[in-house]
Write a protein that holds these residues in place. Structure first.
Motif: not given
Length: 676
Positions: A298-309
């Motif tokens: 089992a795993f959980f991830s929370h992170r910020n990502i780079d994106a074009t909006l």
């Protein structure tokens, strides 16, 4: 089948080893435990279209770590052996079968008795494994053991250019130098912890949005083999489940290299200890042995990502380059958030395996790509996504079968199935079938494909590996794929053919290798009214001579591209290496001559620790590089490399902000490694 006595097998192995020693020298000829390097893996297992893909650094790092902490083949489990990316499912089974039938190996030379282990695979095993005839598993460590016997390592590296790019003069926010450092603590296979900090050339340091220093920093902790707790990762990590149709953000070796792993379902958690600023998870992951043969992950991830909006704040494109050199790149840094949760339940017993995977991904704002172009019509859209799959397999002495079938909120299906038959002790045949619906999408899918995506592809692959003698290994495959929906630069249904043949022959101090690859694909014509042929042929021949501390290698590469017009490219490269007790030197010189970019050529070039170098060349020019490694002590190493590319056919190199005004491109790489 009648089994020979162990004493007879051992005697035969020692006799073969004596002959092999005359031919190829001792095992440590290919490997230096102090530097923990695994040389020349890359040239055999990677191909031209793999060399600039994801995972090169992570792959090299994995091999170096395995070399520094080798596994005992007499006690290695199936999961341990599957960590070795160069072993096939057949070789994994054969190694375990040999130890089970004949007892613990007394010497690595007994590998010559395992027919499926060819001489190149033996070279790799010499680097990352050993045998201990006592064959006892190490006890679980205590905190006191970890603190007392754990090893610390600090690596610092910098890349200094002897030129200025256009962006260095006007456009980039930071300095033209590339710099990274990593501290890591290891205690055998049980504990791995550390932090990586990196700065790409052109990125601001202690400035702009990087006011705290480095542009990228990655902390990680990985515990393994603690009783029923097989793995626990905290911080940044990567996960591979099944065959990767629903979840796999671990490294890949590209199409050719991945063929080594066909038939191996892996449930792997790794620490993200590389400088790759994307394709990682952040949070926690664990694998627990619920019962014998039954594992739960089992795993959980929370992170910020780079994106074009988009103008309304939705996500147009998820960016994975990790570059933040210009103001526009910096404005896209960490401007979206991503949550991922998943689980995998697997059961293995007497050769049978079955697993279930479920993954859910969500964003803080909807994913809304531009779908006006037809090939983007079935890109993933929305705020929340789910995927589920079942993987299955069976292994016996003569047969290996594996597969995975996945679906998701897209209400479409992707399936991959492989079958490997061992016809004789020296001949293995493999077949693969895949069907990836053009409506299927999974944000973390990564598996075997011709188009690079687990979408819009059906295909059949057949391959063979033949080892007629212990000196000769031959392999080849034919892969035919069909894409019913338009793709980038392809406005209609299209096909592709891919054929590869490789051979390696070793005699005394000489090793001769060869590879030929033919790729037949289709692309739009200039008017986008019809599809035209887009074909490539690539060949490589290399002769290596090793004697004592010296190594000489001559390599010839050729590329022929037929894309409306025919273009030809070739490169001749000479490598000379000298390995002394405290000093290691390497010199590379190559001349390349190509008609255009389509006939570009690649070559392997030795570089720093934890890096993978396959530079690409086109035009007309000369490439030279000097590598050195000074072992000041067993704990302190200095490594350096200076490389120059001189072009005869141009006065500028590159374009836009990467443009260099001049014919020369010279870089100096420096690295310091300290163990304490």
């Amino acid at each position: 089948m009648t089994l020979l006595p162990k004493s007879v097998l051992t005697l035969a192995a020692l006799m073969l080893a004596a002959l092999a020693t005359q031919a190829q020298g001792p095992a440590d000829k290919y490997f230096d435990r102090e530097t923990a390097e695994v040389p020349f893996f890359d040239e055999w297992y990677l191909a031209e279209d793999d060399e600039d893909g994801l995972g090169g650094e992570q792959l090299q790092e994995l091999l170096n770590e395995l070399a520094e902490h080798p596994m005992n083949l007499n006690t290695a489990s199936r999961e341990d052996l599957e960590r070795l990316p160069f072993l096939t499912a057949r070789q994994t089974e054969d190694l375990q079968e040999y130890v089970y039938r004949y007892g613990p190996m007394r010497s690595m030379n007994e590998l010559t008795m395992v027919r499926s282990i060819d001489f190149r695979t033996r070279q790799m095993l010499y680097s990352v494994a050993f045998v201990d005839s006592i064959a006892t598993k190490p006890p679980l460590p205590t905190l006191k053991d970890c603190l007392k016997r754990g090893r610390n390592e600090m690596v610092t590296a910098a890349s200094i250019p002897f030129y200025k790019r256009q962006g260095d003069r006007n456009g980039y926010l930071g300095y033209p130098y590339k710099f990274w450092t990593r501290y890591q603590f290891r205690y055998g296979p049980f504990v791995k912890a550390g932090v990586v900090a990196a700065q790409d050339a052109g990125e601001p340091f202690f400035a702009n949005r990087n006011s705290s220093g480095f542009d990228y920093a990655s902390p990680y902790l990985l515990l393994q083999k603690w009783g029923r707790l097989k793995a626990l990762a905290l911080g940044r990590y990567r996960v591979h489940m099944g065959l990767g149709l629903a979840m796999n953000n671990d490294f890949t070796m590209g199409k050719v290299g991945s063929l080594q792993g066909l038939g191996r379902q892996t449930n792997t958690i790794r620490a993200h200890s590389s400088r790759l600023a994307s394709n990682y998870l952040q949070g926690a992951a664990a694998t627990v042995e619920v019962a014998k043969g039954l594992d739960l992950t089992a795993f959980f991830s929370h992170r910020n990502i780079d994106a074009t909006l988009n103008s309304d704040g939705t996500i147009a494109t998820i960016l994975t380059s990790g570059y933040h050199r210009t103001q526009s790149e910096m404005d896209r840094k960490h401007n979206a958030r991503q949550n991922v949760t998943g689980t995998h339940l697997s059961y293995f017993n007497k050769g049978f395996l079955v697993g279930l995977t479920a993954v859910q991904t969500s964003f803080n704002t909807p994913l809304q790509p531009d779908t006006r172009q037809q090939y983007r019509q079935y890109y993933a859209m929305g705020k929340s996504f789910w995927n589920a799959s079942v993987d299955y397999g069976y292994r016996s002495y003569f047969l290996t079968f594996a597969g995975e079938t996945a679906t998701g909120g897209c209400k479409a299906v992707a399936t991959l199935n492989t079958l490997s038959l061992r016809l004789t002790s020296s001949l293995t045949l493999t077949a693969l079938q895949r069907f990836y619906s053009y409506r299927y999408n999974a944000l973390f899918a990564n598996s075997f494909s011709d188009g690079g995506h687990i979408q819009d592809e059906s295909g059949v692959y057949v391959g063979a590996q033949w080892t007629p003698t212990r000196r000769l290994t031959m392999a080849g495959y034919a892969d035919v794929a069909y894409a019913p929906w338009p793709r980038y630069m392809i406005s209609k249904a299209s096909y592709s053919h891919d054929y590869l043949a490789t051979a390696a022959y070793q005699w005394r101090q000489f090793t001769l290798t060869g590879r030929y690859r033919l790729r037949l694909r289709q692309r739009d014509n200039s008017a986008k009214t019809a599809l035209i042929s887009h074909n490539e042929q690539r060949a490589r021949v290399a002769l290596t001579y090793e004697h004592g501390r010296w190594m000489l290698k001559t390599q010839a590469d050729m590329a022929v591209a037929d894309m409306q017009k025919r273009s030809l490219g070739w490169m001749m490269t000479e490598n000379i290496a000298y390995d002394a007790s405290i000093l290691r030197l390497g010199l590379t010189a190559g001349y390349f001559h190509t008609d255009d970019y389509n006939s570009r050529v690649y070559t392997y070039e030795r570089g720093m620790l934890y890096t993978l170098n396959f530079p690409m060349f086109y035009g007309k020019g000369l490439r030279t590089a000097l590598f050195f490694q000074l072992k000041a002590s067993k704990k302190l190493h200095f490594i350096g490399k200076i490389g120059n590319t001189h072009y005869f056919d141009r006065t500028t190199i590159g374009t836009a902000l990467q443009q260099i005004n001049g014919r020369n491109k010279t870089d100096l790489d420096l690295q310091l490694r300290w163990k304490f």
